[in-house]
Scaffold this motif. Sequence first.
Motif, PDB file in Angstrom:
ATOM      1  N   VAL A   1       8.436   3.352  -8.682  1.00 26.73           N
ATOM      2  CA  VAL A   1       8.859   2.135  -7.998  1.00 26.73           C
ATOM      3  C   VAL A   1      10.172   1.886  -8.755  1.00 26.73           C
ATOM      4  O   VAL A   1      10.109   1.470  -9.815  1.00 26.73           O
ATOM      5  CB  VAL A   1       7.691   1.026  -8.148  1.00 26.73           C
ATOM      6  CG1 VAL A   1       8.319  -0.079  -7.754  1.00 26.73           C
ATOM      7  CG2 VAL A   1       6.315   1.592  -7.577  1.00 26.73           C
TER       8      VAL A   1
ATOM      9  N   ILE B   1       1.618   6.148 -11.189  1.00 25.76           N
ATOM     10  CA  ILE B   1       2.792   5.107 -10.469  1.00 25.76           C
ATOM     11  C   ILE B   1       3.350   4.372 -11.543  1.00 25.76           C
ATOM     12  O   ILE B   1       2.422   3.817 -12.694  1.00 25.76           O
ATOM     13  CB  ILE B   1       1.914   4.528  -9.181  1.00 25.76           C
ATOM     14  CG1 ILE B   1       2.939   3.590  -8.327  1.00 25.76           C
ATOM     15  CG2 ILE B   1       0.758   3.639 -10.017  1.00 25.76           C
ATOM     16  CD1 ILE B   1       2.473   3.227  -7.283  1.00 25.76           C
TER      17      ILE B   1
ATOM     18  N   ARG C   1      11.976  -3.462  -5.361  1.00 25.53           N
ATOM     19  CA  ARG C   1      10.687  -4.380  -4.901  1.00 25.53           C
ATOM     20  C   ARG C   1      11.119  -5.095  -3.913  1.00 25.53           C
ATOM     21  O   ARG C   1      11.029  -6.439  -3.639  1.00 25.53           O
ATOM     22  CB  ARG C   1      10.686  -5.443  -6.322  1.00 25.53           C
ATOM     23  CG  ARG C   1       9.966  -4.928  -7.366  1.00 25.53           C
ATOM     24  CD  ARG C   1       8.319  -5.145  -7.008  1.00 25.53           C
ATOM     25  NE  ARG C   1       7.581  -4.470  -8.084  1.00 25.53           N
ATOM     26  CZ  ARG C   1       6.240  -4.294  -8.199  1.00 25.53           C
ATOM     27  NH1 ARG C   1       5.729  -4.628  -6.975  1.00 25.53           N
ATOM     28  NH2 ARG C   1       5.626  -3.879  -9.064  1.00 25.53           N
TER      29      ARG C   1
ATOM     30  N   ARG D   1       7.262  -8.070  -2.680  1.00 22.66           N
ATOM     31  CA  ARG D   1       6.909  -8.563  -4.107  1.00 22.66           C
ATOM     32  C   ARG D   1       5.351  -8.783  -4.311  1.00 22.66           C
ATOM     33  O   ARG D   1       5.047  -9.364  -5.406  1.00 22.66           O
ATOM     34  CB  ARG D   1       7.786  -9.796  -4.269  1.00 22.66           C
ATOM     35  CG  ARG D   1       9.123  -9.730  -4.381  1.00 22.66           C
ATOM     36  CD  ARG D   1       9.975  -9.437  -5.774  1.00 22.66           C
ATOM     37  NE  ARG D   1       9.273 -10.048  -6.710  1.00 22.66           N
ATOM     38  CZ  ARG D   1       9.468  -9.732  -8.166  1.00 22.66           C
ATOM     39  NH1 ARG D   1      10.159  -8.867  -8.367  1.00 22.66           N
ATOM     40  NH2 ARG D   1       8.985 -10.420  -8.988  1.00 22.66           N
ATOM     41  N   SER D   2       4.703  -8.227  -3.476  1.00 23.44           N
ATOM     42  CA  SER D   2       3.146  -8.304  -3.616  1.00 23.44           C
ATOM     43  C   SER D   2       2.626  -7.390  -4.483  1.00 23.44           C
ATOM     44  O   SER D   2       3.633  -6.381  -5.170  1.00 23.44           O
ATOM     45  CB  SER D   2       2.621  -8.456  -2.141  1.00 23.44           C
ATOM     46  OG  SER D   2       2.566  -6.876  -1.767  1.00 23.44           O
ATOM     47  N   GLU D   3       1.235  -7.063  -4.947  1.00 23.97           N
ATOM     48  CA  GLU D   3       0.732  -6.290  -5.780  1.00 23.97           C
ATOM     49  C   GLU D   3       0.840  -4.952  -5.232  1.00 23.97           C
ATOM     50  O   GLU D   3       0.786  -4.674  -4.062  1.00 23.97           O
ATOM     51  CB  GLU D   3      -0.676  -6.559  -5.874  1.00 23.97           C
ATOM     52  CG  GLU D   3      -0.863  -7.991  -6.547  1.00 23.97           C
ATOM     53  CD  GLU D   3      -2.548  -8.118  -6.752  1.00 23.97           C
ATOM     54  OE1 GLU D   3      -3.090  -7.940  -5.949  1.00 23.97           O
ATOM     55  OE2 GLU D   3      -2.893  -8.642  -7.855  1.00 23.97           O
ATOM     56  N   THR D   4       1.074  -3.920  -6.035  1.00 23.41           N
ATOM     57  CA  THR D   4       0.928  -2.458  -5.877  1.00 23.41           C
ATOM     58  C   THR D   4      -0.417  -2.028  -5.961  1.00 23.41           C
ATOM     59  O   THR D   4      -0.974  -2.394  -6.776  1.00 23.41           O
ATOM     60  CB  THR D   4       1.884  -1.701  -6.903  1.00 23.41           C
ATOM     61  OG1 THR D   4       3.138  -2.411  -6.934  1.00 23.41           O
ATOM     62  CG2 THR D   4       2.106  -0.404  -6.430  1.00 23.41           C
ATOM     63  N   THR D   5      -0.794  -1.632  -4.735  1.00 22.08           N
ATOM     64  CA  THR D   5      -2.222  -0.902  -4.790  1.00 22.08           C
ATOM     65  C   THR D   5      -2.076   0.558  -4.618  1.00 22.08           C
ATOM     66  O   THR D   5      -1.352   1.243  -4.171  1.00 22.08           O
ATOM     67  CB  THR D   5      -3.087  -1.531  -3.753  1.00 22.08           C
ATOM     68  OG1 THR D   5      -2.550  -0.969  -2.122  1.00 22.08           O
ATOM     69  CG2 THR D   5      -3.046  -3.137  -3.390  1.00 22.08           C
ATOM     70  N   THR D   6      -3.109   1.225  -5.247  1.00 26.52           N
ATOM     71  CA  THR D   6      -3.400   2.499  -5.342  1.00 26.52           C
ATOM     72  C   THR D   6      -4.919   2.690  -4.980  1.00 26.52           C
ATOM     73  O   THR D   6      -5.784   2.171  -5.687  1.00 26.52           O
ATOM     74  CB  THR D   6      -3.224   3.238  -6.798  1.00 26.52           C
ATOM     75  OG1 THR D   6      -2.092   2.873  -7.181  1.00 26.52           O
ATOM     76  CG2 THR D   6      -3.015   4.398  -6.780  1.00 26.52           C
ATOM     77  N   PRO D   7      -5.248   3.825  -3.972  1.00 20.82           N
ATOM     78  CA  PRO D   7      -6.731   3.804  -3.614  1.00 20.82           C
ATOM     79  C   PRO D   7      -7.353   4.805  -4.625  1.00 20.82           C
ATOM     80  O   PRO D   7      -6.683   5.493  -5.317  1.00 20.82           O
ATOM     81  CB  PRO D   7      -6.451   4.487  -2.218  1.00 20.82           C
ATOM     82  CG  PRO D   7      -4.822   5.249  -2.305  1.00 20.82           C
ATOM     83  CD  PRO D   7      -4.283   4.171  -3.385  1.00 20.82           C
ATOM     84  N   PRO D   8      -8.482   4.869  -4.301  1.00 22.97           N
ATOM     85  CA  PRO D   8      -9.186   5.746  -5.342  1.00 22.97           C
ATOM     86  C   PRO D   8      -8.995   7.131  -5.219  1.00 22.97           C
ATOM     87  O   PRO D   8      -9.223   8.192  -5.704  1.00 22.97           O
ATOM     88  CB  PRO D   8     -10.660   5.462  -5.281  1.00 22.97           C
ATOM     89  CG  PRO D   8     -10.808   4.529  -4.440  1.00 22.97           C
ATOM     90  CD  PRO D   8      -9.474   4.106  -3.820  1.00 22.97           C
TER      91      PRO D   8
ATOM     92  N   GLN E   1       0.707  -1.184  -0.044  1.00 28.28           N
ATOM     93  CA  GLN E   1      -0.051  -0.031   0.061  1.00 28.28           C
ATOM     94  C   GLN E   1       0.868   1.221   0.134  1.00 28.28           C
ATOM     95  O   GLN E   1       0.371   2.586  -0.225  1.00 28.28           O
ATOM     96  CB  GLN E   1      -0.957  -0.009   1.166  1.00 28.28           C
ATOM     97  CG  GLN E   1      -1.855  -1.159   1.429  1.00 28.28           C
ATOM     98  CD  GLN E   1      -3.027  -0.788   2.145  1.00 28.28           C
ATOM     99  OE1 GLN E   1      -2.867  -0.313   3.354  1.00 28.28           O
ATOM    100  NE2 GLN E   1      -4.214  -1.058   1.624  1.00 28.28           N
TER     101      GLN E   1
END
Lengths: 373, 373
Positions: B283, B304, B286, B289-296, B250
């Motif tokens: 970025v 990003i 790493r 290594r999990s998913e990169t998340t972007t909030p709304p 996050q």
Amino acid sequence: MSTTSLELRSLITPEGELRLSLEEREVAPPGPDEVVIRVEAAPINPADLAVLLGPADVATLSVEATGGRPVTTATVPPRLVPLASARLGKSLPIGLEGAGVVVEAGAGARHLLGKVVSAGAGRMYTQYRKLPASDVVPFPEGVTPQEGASAYVNPLTALGMLSTMRLEGHSALVHTAAASNLGQMLNKLCIADGVEVVNVVRSAEQEAILRAIGATHIVNSTHPDFRKQLTAAISETGATLAFDAVGGGQLGGLILAAMEAALVAKVPSPGPYGSPVHKQVYVYGRLDRSETTTPPAVGMAWGIGGWLLPYHLTRIGPEETQKLRERVAREITTTFASAYTSEISLAEALQPQAIRRYQRKATGEKYLVRPND
Amino acid sequence: MSTTSLELRSLITPEGELRLSLEEREVAPPGPDEVVIRVEAAPINPADLAVLLGPADVATLSVEATGGRPVTTATVPPRLVPLASARLGKSLPIGLEGAGVVVEAGAGARHLLGKVVSAGAGRMYTQYRKLPASDVVPFPEGVTPQEGASAYVNPLTALGMLSTMRLEGHSALVHTAAASNLGQMLNKLCIADGVEVVNVVRSAEQEAILRAIGATHIVNSTHPDFRKQLTAAISETGATLAFDAVGGGQLGGLILAAMEAALVAKVPSPGPYGSPVHKQVYVYGRLDRSETTTPPAVGMAWGIGGWLLPYHLTRIGPEETQKLRERVAREITTTFASAYTSEISLAEALQPQAIRRYQRKATGEKYLVRPND
């Protein structure tokens, strides 16, 4: 002498009540370089709905007549009120775009008198709208206001996607929610301009809509083989740019990963950082309001970000924007033609039943407001 | 006459076995515009580890002597073998950068004979390295190879971050994993150049490291008030660009949301699309290594994406790159000084115990390989 105009307004009170009303506004005579348009047709776009309803709960809609005019109310769930913080207590005009007839013109704009013109300056859910002459674009002889109502949002968005593609050095693109009015228009435009589009849809019905207008690359995200088919279509077209209307969830990231997979499959030894070719997803809508996720398997040359038509038009500048608007006016009944499933008056637009129907944004449905009916 | 050079190589077999070995290579005499460097010092960077170990499981490391030289092996978990697909069966050289003494020079490169120089051309975990003279940069008199070993990856990355900031119109930046060697260098550089940095760390110990070198904006991501403190620091500095070494999870999205919150708080009525000021997270690592998340909640003007030093150097071109390299050479013992916690020989670099220590990438620890010890 000023003209009286009924105008649709949306207000959210600090207590979280949405109030939609019709208000009388006086429209003063035009200045030397201004015109007054009698607005005949204005579409309901998703972006209009966002302003019209905000985060209100449509299940709570009700209407009463106040002074002979309808006032529609609904409740904004308390946890969502902060989303509307910037607009609380402010009566907002609505209607991003529309078309009408020039009924008054200042000395420097006489040539527009009587012409059917389009405008994309906002506040179009009104009977009469005064604007600088430079803000309207006249249509060729014979185009009706209904035909010209949607000459701004969808056509310029489709053209803006193509101009982004060219500016940033891509040669084909992926589009999601691809059977939308915009998606259909994008396909017509790309067929006209010889650009390949990979259309991502989520039903066989949507697939059929696109086949009917001549789209060739269509992948269904509900298909078990979706990733494989998406990668194959991307590989075939060479698309390294996507426009995503969904926004949240995994779709944008899946597209980047499919682009990367298609690219590395084409080189003998891709190296530890994957393909150096830049892959870009632009989020231009938010059908899904959850987080946007990007998996790590996208190499190091990737980007995901927001895309908004006004920002893009600022980027390309007024001269280039004017060229796009003139192309839209010329091709409004062909490449940029829109179809509507319902036409409603301003008063009808305030009826809870009508609101519930048009806010569903169902595929193939599009509403037209006719403020002078 | 050619020179014999011991060289560290890494191979992953198609069966998923990692093999690290020291091999003898003949280094031919230099051509007219070439030099041969006796490599005295080469750091172990995270990017070196990625090539050295690939996705191998370090718990399975073991060593045996084959023909008098150590050969170290480890197992790559079967589900991770596909991550190494591009390199299976290939013996790879390692060592992105290093410094040494020019011991042979072609006719056109005689002026470099005996000089201490840096190189960033890869394959530096070797005793002798032949390179085009244009690929090495000589240090001012008195600089030792140990002092000059890390003149490429971290210094050019820190300079590259600043040049990205200027190219893309930002005026301050956020950096995560900010107490790393790179992060410390970035702070020294920004202090020298008068640029503000918001440092994101995850422990009080890391905070202390940065305070000691004069950093002013430091926020701890494990603090319960992290988001508030991050937004405040971003608001104070005006940072709209971030470089994120964590990559997954996050953090990148939180930074974008904090930038957006800081921007909208400064305007009276931000409108439905939030701030039009572009906010960017790059970025470049790493650690996660999990998913990169972007909030709304980032508005519509955001991005990003990946950032890699070689791609950046290609973007700015060879002339600008050369200027950066010369600045590094001039300031190698001040702005761009590196410190090492351990020095090891090539043979020691193959010992499982040593590998387990240097691959942890613990804050403040940095290893130097000395190929001729």
